[in-house]
Enzyme design. Structure first.
Site, PDB file in Angstrom:
ATOM      1  NE  ARG A  21      -3.452  -2.325   2.614  1.00 19.75           N
ATOM      2  CZ  ARG A  21      -4.741  -2.331   2.942  1.00 19.75           C
ATOM      3  NH1 ARG A  21      -5.356  -1.226   3.251  1.00 19.75           N
ATOM      4  NH2 ARG A  21      -5.413  -3.457   2.952  1.00 19.75           N
ATOM      5  CB  SER A 187     -17.251   0.387   5.770  1.00 24.16           C
ATOM      6  OG  SER A 187     -16.226  -0.590   5.746  1.00 24.16           O
ATOM      7  CB  THR A 243     -16.077   5.968  14.915  1.00 29.42           C
ATOM      8  OG1 THR A 243     -14.799   6.617  14.947  1.00 29.42           O
ATOM      9  CG2 THR A 243     -16.795   6.402  13.655  1.00 29.42           C
ATOM     10  CE  LYS A 246     -14.708   4.711  10.306  1.00 27.80           C
ATOM     11  NZ  LYS A 246     -13.316   4.813   9.844  1.00 27.80           N
ATOM     12  CB  THR A 275      -4.746   3.523  26.532  1.00 22.10           C
ATOM     13  OG1 THR A 275      -4.100   4.286  25.529  1.00 22.10           O
ATOM     14  CG2 THR A 275      -6.240   3.654  26.392  1.00 22.10           C
ATOM     15  CB  THR A 361      -9.651  -3.583   2.578  1.00 25.99           C
ATOM     16  OG1 THR A 361      -8.377  -3.171   3.098  1.00 25.99           O
ATOM     17  CG2 THR A 361     -10.728  -2.706   3.172  1.00 25.99           C
TER      18      THR A 361
HETATM   19  C1  LIG Z   1     -17.037  -1.041  10.893  1.00 28.21           C
HETATM   20  C2  LIG Z   1     -15.912  -0.341  11.569  1.00 28.21           C
HETATM   21  N1  LIG Z   1     -15.844  -0.397  12.908  1.00 28.21           N
HETATM   22  C3  LIG Z   1     -14.854   0.226  13.565  1.00 28.21           C
HETATM   23  C4  LIG Z   1     -13.883   0.942  12.899  1.00 28.21           C
HETATM   24  C5  LIG Z   1     -12.803   1.616  13.668  1.00 28.21           C
HETATM   25  O1  LIG Z   1     -13.159   2.933  13.933  1.00 28.21           O
HETATM   26  P1  LIG Z   1     -12.044   4.047  14.127  1.00 28.21           P
HETATM   27  O2  LIG Z   1     -11.603   4.470  12.773  1.00 28.21           O
HETATM   28  O3  LIG Z   1     -12.681   5.112  14.930  1.00 28.21           O
HETATM   29  O4  LIG Z   1     -10.918   3.380  14.874  1.00 28.21           O
HETATM   30  C6  LIG Z   1     -13.916   1.024  11.511  1.00 28.21           C
HETATM   31  C7  LIG Z   1     -12.862   1.818  10.819  1.00 28.21           C
HETATM   32  O5  LIG Z   1     -12.798   2.066   9.688  1.00 28.21           O
HETATM   33  C8  LIG Z   1     -14.963   0.373  10.817  1.00 28.21           C
HETATM   34  O6  LIG Z   1     -15.029   0.400   9.493  1.00 28.21           O
END
Ligand SMILES: Cc1ncc(COP(=O)(O)O)c(C=O)c1O
Length: 408
Positions: A21, A187, A243, A246, A275, A361
């Site tokens: 990548r 996604s 999240t 996004k 953390t 992916t």
């Molecule tokens: C379905 C899904 N869950 C969780 C995440 C992780 O979220 P974050 O980007 O906030 O770490 C992603 C990230 O792309 C995702 O596509």
């Protein structure tokens, strides 16, 4: 021992498999999003981003940027440590209240990313439930897969969005405790889970439900609560995860649910305990974004309108898009090298940035360009995108829908 060699070999392997990548060096321009500057070796160039997961451009919204700056000026840049060591920042507590309210739940808990919220949230929940069987959708995101794996509990994978298969597995599991983990919007294919029907099954067979709304929060439902809100089933899902990185345009992740469930995760989850917390400035910016999108449907309406226009333009041009009912527009290429070449040509010749999506992916043979139109892609940009894609498809000899059908 030549340790360096191991790493070089590992990367060479990816090159041989055509899945090495590379990332474009992009400088976003908050005042002109989705326009940005591409820093290439030959010098800077103006481009348009068509693959951002800042789906609504909230990362550039005045209220959000101002909340971040004002809070950083007042509270400083960092969080000062883990919450166990340094306490809860006021901004994080307020954010958790906003999120619990967004999803109609008793409590919320914020993590440093959506990835961590899934990984540590799912693994902690499943470990705390004695003899838990985890039922996981086949297309769940890697963060959920890792959460299930780290739980160390029995797991079964149900075919993607396949209610009959899920029911078969639930029935076969008998009376033992069960946790069903799934997403609302997937996604890469942009398809949507039948959340209500999954809740029906979970209720019938005594399972708990955990729903990832990462690609839906902010964008669906009257207040941006996601697909579960849109479908009127939010109250039926036990844990809703999302999240802040996004559609809310900042960074961080969270879970919401019953106070007892959230308190248990807070108390046991290593990915929460060990953390550093989200900085107050980040939390304040995220809260401003959530608050704004609860009250304003304008960004959602405009996004949905521009998505529809992109889909129509690509269809009219005969480009092979995967039909979706969401804001995700996958244009299928089906080959890793061609996908990368299409992405390169779009960027170099047309100033359009769409990152290629290759294995792992998506499965091999389903490589694609994943387009995410937002409220700031105006009609002129939509027309330019369609023209550029047609040019690239023609130059690379990629099949058009209509031409492909004619040839069959
Ligand atoms: C379905 C899904 N869950 C969780 C995440 C992780 O979220 P974050 O980007 O906030 O770490 C992603 C990230 O792309 C995702 O596509």
């Amino acid at each position: 021992m030549d340790y360096q060699r191991f790493f070089e070999d590992a990367v060479d392997e990816l090159r041989r498999e055509r899945r090495y990548r590379t990332f474009a060096e992009i400088e976003r321009d908050a005042a002109r999003f989705p326009h940005a500057v591409w820093h290439r070796p030959e010098g800077a160039r103006d481009i348009v981003i068509w693959c951002s997961n800042d789906y609504l451009g909230m990362g550039c919204h005045d209220d959000v940027v101002e909340a971040m700056c004002a809070t950083a000026r007042q509270a400083g840049a960092g969080a000062g440590g883990t919450r166990n060591i340094s306490g809860n920042s006021h901004a994080v507590v307020e954010l958790e209240r906003e999120l619990a309210d967004l999803h109609g739940k008793e409590a919320g808990l914020v993590f440093t990313s959506g990835y961590i919220s899934n990984q540590t949230g799912i693994s902690t929940l499943a470990r705390l439930i004695p003899d838990c069987l985890v039922l996981s959708d086949a297309l769940n995101h890697n963060s959920m897969i890792e959460g299930v794996r780290q739980a160390g509990r029995d797991k079964q994978i149900f075919r993607h969005n396949d209610l009959a298969h899920l029911e078969e597995l639930l029935k076969a599991a008998g009376g033992r405790p069960k946790l069903v983990v799934f997403e609302s919007v997937y996604s890469m294919d942009g398809d949507v889970a039948p959340i209500g029907a999954i809740c029906d099954l979970a209720e019938r067979y005594g399972a708990m439900t955990y729903l990832d709304e990462v690609h839906a929060v902010g964008m669906y439902g009257a207040r941006g609560g996601g697909i579960a809100e849109r479908d009127g089933v939010m109250h039926r899902v036990d844990v809703i995860e999302g999240t802040l990185g996004k559609a809310f345009g900042v960074v961080g992740g969270y879970i919401t649910g019953r106070a007892s469930v959230i308190d248990a995760v807070r108390s046991y989850a290593p990915g929460f305990i060990f953390t550093t917390a989200l900085p107050p400035a980040v939390a304040a910016a995220a809260a401003a974004s959530v608050r704004h999108l609860k009250a304003s449907g304008a960004e959602r309406a405009r996004q949905h309108a521009q998505v529809a226009k992109v889909k129509r333009a690509l269809e009219a041009a005969g480009l092979p898009q995967l039909a979706t009912s969401t804001h995700i527009v996958p244009v299928m290429v089906g080959d890793a090298t061609a996908c990368k070449a299409a992405s390169d040509l779009l960027l170099e010749e047309h100033g359009i940035y769409i990152q290629p999506i290759n294995y792992p992916t998506v499965p091999r043979g389903t490589e694609r360009l994943r387009i995410t139109p937002g409220p700031f892609h105006d009609d002129a940009l939509v027309a330019q995108l369609a023209r550029a894609l047609v040019d690239v498809w023609s130059r690379l000899g990629l099949p058009f829908e209509s031409r492909a059908e004619a040839a069959e």
